[in-house]
Design an enzyme around this catalytic site. Structure first.
Site, PDB file in Angstrom:
ATOM      1  N   TYR A 188      35.145  40.447  41.758  1.00 36.03           N
ATOM      2  CA  TYR A 188      34.263  39.291  41.884  1.00 36.03           C
ATOM      3  C   TYR A 188      32.801  39.667  41.634  1.00 36.03           C
ATOM      4  CZ  TYR A 188      37.306  35.641  43.876  1.00 36.03           C
ATOM      5  OH  TYR A 188      38.245  34.668  44.072  1.00 36.03           O
TER       6      TYR A 188
ATOM      7  N   ASP B  77      52.157  42.133  43.316  1.00 36.81           N
ATOM      8  CA  ASP B  77      53.185  41.222  42.786  1.00 36.81           C
ATOM      9  C   ASP B  77      54.352  41.102  43.770  1.00 36.81           C
ATOM     10  OD1 ASP B  77      53.756  43.897  42.250  1.00 36.81           O
ATOM     11  OD2 ASP B  77      54.602  43.537  40.262  1.00 36.81           O
TER      12      ASP B  77
ATOM     13  N   LYS C  48      47.417  47.395  43.636  1.00 40.25           N
ATOM     14  CA  LYS C  48      48.146  47.471  42.366  1.00 40.25           C
ATOM     15  C   LYS C  48      47.937  48.886  41.853  1.00 40.25           C
ATOM     16  CE  LYS C  48      50.572  45.631  39.017  1.00 40.25           C
ATOM     17  NZ  LYS C  48      51.960  45.160  39.181  1.00 40.25           N
TER      18      LYS C  48
ATOM     19  N   ASP D 131      45.950  31.726  49.569  1.00 38.93           N
ATOM     20  CA  ASP D 131      46.410  30.365  49.230  1.00 38.93           C
ATOM     21  C   ASP D 131      47.924  30.252  49.383  1.00 38.93           C
ATOM     22  OD1 ASP D 131      43.829  29.547  48.632  1.00 38.93           O
ATOM     23  OD2 ASP D 131      44.388  28.601  46.729  1.00 38.93           O
TER      24      ASP D 131
ATOM     25  N   ASP E 138      42.177  36.407  47.649  1.00 38.84           N
ATOM     26  CA  ASP E 138      41.971  35.002  47.274  1.00 38.84           C
ATOM     27  C   ASP E 138      43.317  34.352  46.965  1.00 38.84           C
ATOM     28  OD1 ASP E 138      40.575  32.648  46.413  1.00 38.84           O
ATOM     29  OD2 ASP E 138      40.902  33.287  44.344  1.00 38.84           O
TER      30      ASP E 138
HETATM   31  C1  IPM Z   1      37.940  30.914  48.435  1.00 46.17           C
HETATM   32  C2  IPM Z   1      37.564  30.170  47.187  1.00 46.17           C
HETATM   33  C3  IPM Z   1      36.365  30.863  46.541  1.00 46.17           C
HETATM   34  C4  IPM Z   1      36.785  32.274  46.203  1.00 46.17           C
HETATM   35  C5  IPM Z   1      35.802  30.131  45.316  1.00 46.17           C
HETATM   36  C6  IPM Z   1      35.416  28.702  45.629  1.00 46.17           C
HETATM   37  C7  IPM Z   1      34.622  30.864  44.734  1.00 46.17           C
HETATM   38  O1  IPM Z   1      38.649  30.075  46.327  1.00 46.17           O
HETATM   39  O2  IPM Z   1      37.101  30.995  49.351  1.00 46.17           O
HETATM   40  O3  IPM Z   1      39.070  31.389  48.507  1.00 46.17           O
HETATM   41  O4  IPM Z   1      37.363  32.517  45.139  1.00 46.17           O
HETATM   42  O5  IPM Z   1      36.527  33.153  47.007  1.00 46.17           O
HETATM   43 MG    MG Z   2      40.480  30.797  47.163  1.00 45.28          MG
END
Ligand code: IPM
Ligand code: MG
Length: 357
Positions: free
Chosen positions: A141, A224, A192, A252, A248
């Site tokens: 990042y 993975d 990885k 999710d 990240d």
């Molecule tokens: C998160 C979001 C952010 C990230 C984005 C909005 C920049 O997806 O906080 O997970 O990638 O960190």
């Molecule tokens: Mg995110």
């Protein structure tokens, strides 16, 4: 002693969910006599519209003077065409980096009341309680060099740099081992290292650190496989530690196991325990302004804030109990709605949690 909290509502559903969280914060402040003082600032698209940049200096100054920060969400299609360095997400990345909020805690907890909202069968997710510890201010990042350049043959090339220094790995590793110590003492480090040197070092450093935490059972997994295992047998995990990009993505996935990303809070901590608290979900432009967003992730982020930065664990417990109580009452926003429950909007859900305190 007063405790200063900076509120950054952000964009789209951000202000709607933050309004509910602030209502709740005022209620627990009154009940537990916390002496909380609120201030407001701009971040993301809201800041870009008002001040011309996504992370204004004034916001950073206020953030540095605060004991904690509560953020809604940033971004949306309104700002799709702005230059890359002005995008709302850049505001979020800037504040994380400027405040050195390297330690991102993302718990994924299955509320028993929501077992049927998960995309997995209840037996795979009931009782699920995972903590993802994500490195937040390094890795691909932030690695330099980065950019889009034109090659000799005239075509363009996009490039980024994935790197982690030993000290960056150690400080997130320490946070993860310590988190594991107060949980079930199992830590899985995700990398990885079969392909990427940056994560070969990651695995080495985390392995070395294990000697300082003999009670913690450390394992390693390729990312993975970790993604696969999270949806195959999520309950094998307790604490996961990983770099910025993998964290990240995996957070999710973990969120969805619990039924809705609308339920998941997060804390982003610096080394003094100061931090920024925000829901894991985004700014949901598709439902903005409709009053239907789930405020519970932001409300639960307030609980994390009280626990980690404001030294008010009783108030944090009270919020978590209140959330559980409204779920017991059968109240559901659209994202967690199932037949037989009672559909409510953002404000009604917020009011119900306040009433349950
Ligand atoms: C998160 C979001 C952010 C990230 C984005 C909005 C920049 O997806 O906080 O997970 O990638 O960190
Ligand atoms: Mg995110």
């Amino acid at each position: 002693m007063t405790k200063k909290v900076l509120i950054l509502p952000g964009d789209n559903i951000g202000p709607e969910i933050v309004t509910e969280a602030v209502k709740l914060l005022r209620r627990v402040d009154e009940k537990f006599q916390l002496g909380i003082e609120l201030d407001y600032g701009n971040l993301g698209g809201a800041a870009l519209d008002a001040e011309g940049v996504p992370c204004p200096q004034e916001t950073l100054d206020k953030a540095r003077q605060s004991d904690a920060i509560l953020l809604g969400a940033v971004g949306g299609p309104q700002w799709d065409d702005v230059e890359r360095h002005l995008r709302p997400e850049k505001g979020l990345l800037t504040i994380r980096s400027e405040l050195d909020l390297f330690g991102n805690l993302r718990p994924a907890i299955m509320y028993p009341q929501l077992a049927h909202a998960s995309s997995l069968k209840p037996e795979f997710v009931s009782g699920l309680d995972i903590l993802i510890v994500r490195e937040l201010v390094g890795g691909i990042y932030f690695g330099e060099p980065r950019g889009i350049r034109t090659l000799e043959d005239g075509q363009r090339e996009g490039y980024n740099t994935y790197k982690y220094s030993e000290s960056e790995i150690r400080r997130i590793g320490k946070m993860a081992f310590e988190a594991a110590m107060v949980r079930s003492k199992r830590l899985c480090s995700v990398d990885k290292s079969n392909v990427l040197e940056a994560t070969v070092l990651w695995r080495e450093v985390i392995s070395e650190m294990a000697a300082d935490y003999p009670e913690v059972e450390l394992s390693h997994m390729y990312v993975d496989n970790a993604a696969m295992q999270l949806v195959k047998q999520p309950k094998q995990f307790d604490v996961l530690v990983t770099g910025n990009m993998f964290g990240d993505i995996l957070s999710d996935t973990a969120a969805m196991l619990t039924g809705s990303i609308g339920m998941l809070p997060s804390a982003s901590l610096d080394k003094q325990g100061g931090g920024m608290y925000e829901p894991c979900h985004g700014s949901a432009p598709d439902i903005a302004g409709k009053g239907v967003a789930n405020p519970l992730a932001t409300i639960l982020s307030v609980a994390m804030m009280l626990r980690y930065s404001l030294n008010a664990p009783k108030a944090a417990d009270a919020i978590e109990r209140a959330v559980s109580a409204v779920l017991d009452q059968g109240l559901r926003t659209a994202d967690i709605f199932t037949d037989g429950s009672q559909l409510v909007g953002t404000v009604e859900m917020g009011d119900a949690v306040v009433a349950a305190i």
